[in-house]
Design a protein around this motif. Structure first.
Motif: not given
Length: 187
Positions: A2-5, A41-43, A55-61
């Protein structure tokens, strides 16, 4: 594996739109601004029969959410630094986003890709490009990372942008693993 991005960049540069296009192959004209952090999440199949969970963490700007989003930097192994090619300020802030992450993680642990978003703007009557490809490539080179231009609206280069980041991150993990002193961090 699992890669956290982590997705980084100013508000309205299109981080959520890019993730929606990449994970669902969809584009919404009007998408709600991220409040705090969203999760995707995407495989990714890196070779036949070998899949990696991204695993993508979409942060607020927005600045008011920075204290929340900073907590997601620590476990990230990849970062997509996004700016809008029609917005000079978003480009000027890329280094600030990069520095903020680097201050909070083990040095050289997070692999980055610089992404110039809204590359379809040349065909759009409402916005004009203000950051040239050459200027962005120079910044990426100075910061030691690849540069990709993409458009969530058209889908152009979105897959490629995420693939570049995932592949450079995977290479880093397998060929330059963490040292024992970095044991509190896991891939």
């Amino acid at each position: 594996m699992i890669l956290s991005i982590i997705m980084l960049g100013d508000s309205t540069v299109g981080k959520s739109s890019l993730l929606k296009r990449y994970t669902e192959d969809a584009f919404l004209e009007n998408i709600n601004q991220t409040v705090g952090v969203d999760f995707y999440v995407h495989f990714l199949e890196v070779e036949p029969g070998v899949r990696i969970k991204l695993q993508f963490w979409d942060t607020a700007g927005q600045e008011r959410f920075r204290s929340v989003t900073r907590s997601y930097y620590r476990n990230s192994v990849g970062g997509l630094l996004v700016f809008d090619v029609t917005n000079r300020a978003s480009f000027d802030h890329v280094k600030d986003w990069h520095d903020e992450v680097c201050e909070r993680v083990v040095p050289h642990r997070v692999m980055f890709t610089l992404l110039g978003h809204k590359s379809d703007c040349d065909a759009d009557d409402h916005s004009e490009r203000v950051i040239s490809r050459e200027e962005a490539e120079k910044l990426a080179s100075r910061m030691g990372m690849p540069y990709v231009e993409a458009s969530a609206k058209t889908g152009n280069n979105v897959q490629e942008a995420f693939d570049v980041l995932a592949k450079t991150t995977i290479i880093k993990i397998f060929f330059f693993p963490l040292k024992e002193t970095d044991s509190s961090y896991t891939y």
